[in-house]
Enzyme design. Structure first.
Site, PDB file in Angstrom:
ATOM      1  N   SER A 150       0.742  -1.250  -0.083  1.00  0.00           N
ATOM      2  CA  SER A 150      -0.010   0.079   0.013  1.00  0.00           C
ATOM      3  C   SER A 150       0.724   1.411  -0.062  1.00  0.00           C
ATOM      4  O   SER A 150       0.304   2.282  -0.038  1.00  0.00           O
ATOM      5  CB  SER A 150      -0.872  -0.022   1.082  1.00  0.00           C
ATOM      6  OG  SER A 150      -2.215  -0.803   0.852  1.00  0.00           O
ATOM      7  N   THR A 189       1.807   3.405   5.217  1.00  0.00           N
ATOM      8  CA  THR A 189       2.272   2.057   5.720  1.00  0.00           C
ATOM      9  C   THR A 189       1.969   1.146   4.310  1.00  0.00           C
ATOM     10  O   THR A 189       1.105   1.406   3.438  1.00  0.00           O
ATOM     11  CB  THR A 189       1.529   1.423   6.694  1.00  0.00           C
ATOM     12  OG1 THR A 189       0.160   1.601   6.699  1.00  0.00           O
ATOM     13  CG2 THR A 189       2.027   2.211   8.191  1.00  0.00           C
TER      14      THR A 189
END
Length: 245
Positions: free
Chosen positions: A51, A189
């Site tokens: 991601s 993250t």
């Protein structure tokens, strides 16, 4: 990248967390551009971005006019997913904050393979591959190193990517995690299931401090908190972030 100084003392933060990984920090405060590293060999190794790819992917979506600003509503498809925050309409800001995968799968489908490939080449992102499993930035062949993450982030910070400056500024805005009186943390993250990422930078009054960290996550969900735990302790050790209490 400039000469990187190995910070042996940072190994204790990884040992305390019982984690194996790497981190690169570029301290650009006062125009110094000092480069610090833990596990330099791993910092050169490419892994799936997971991601963290939402950062450039958001730029692609804006450039292709799939959305115009952070207020555009991305309609939920009604499919119930395991993460509750995904089961609702989204905006660019919420999709970044909640790491809403289906939003970016929708962007990828609308962009198409060729346009996606063109965008990856435009920014020279990792190995620029879109083959393999789906989504290609998690299950597929796209891969990037911690060193390459830093290079991309530094270009974004300086508005030097080949995208409209207003789009770069918007993406940086939705990357904000938190802020203090004299600092702003912009970060993302990522997690593939086996590799966890935390990348971004801290803006201080005297300049930015960039970082890119990845760790193995054999404990899967139980290991995810270690990304920020290690990263924050390291950043606090050089006075880039406040101490953790």
């Amino acid at each position: 990248m400039a000469y990187a100084q190995e910070r042996q003392e940072w190994s204790r933060f990884f040992k305390q967390a019982e984690a194996r990984g790497t981190i690169i920090v570029v301290d650009a405060r006062n125009m110094e551009n000092a480069v610090f590293i833990h596990n330099g060999q791993r910092a050169e190794a490419r892994f799936s971005p997971a991601s963290t790819f939402k950062i450039p992917h958001s730029l692609f979506a804006l450039d292709a006019h799939l959305l115009h600003d952070e207020f555009d509503v991305i309609a939920w498809d009604g499919v119930s997913r395991a993460i509750p925050t995904w089961n609702a309409n989204q905006t660019l800001r919420s999709a970044m904050r909640n790491s809403t995968v289906w939003v970016y799968e929708k962007f990828a489908a609308k962009l198409g393979a060729q346009r996606m490939q063109d965008y990856l080449r435009r920014i020279q992102y990792g190995n620029m591959r879109t083959s393999g499993g789906k989504p290609f930035w998690i299950e597929g062949d796209l891969a990037i190193s911690a060193e390459e993450q830093i290079a991309f982030l530094r270009h974004l910070y300086a508005n030097k990517l080949a995208f409209p400056i207003e789009h770069q500024r918007l993406v940086k805005d939705v990357m904000i995690n938190e802020a203090g009186s004299d600092w702003i943390l912009r970060a993302k993250t990522g997690w593939t299931g086996t590799i966890g990422w935390w990348v971004g930078w801290v803006e201080r009054t005297d300049g930015p401090v960039f970082f890119a960290l990845n760790i193995d996550t054999p404990g899967r969900l139980a290991d995810l908190a270690k990304r920020q735990e290690i990263g924050r302790k390291i950043l606090a050790s050089i006075n880039a972030l406040p101490e953790i209490y």
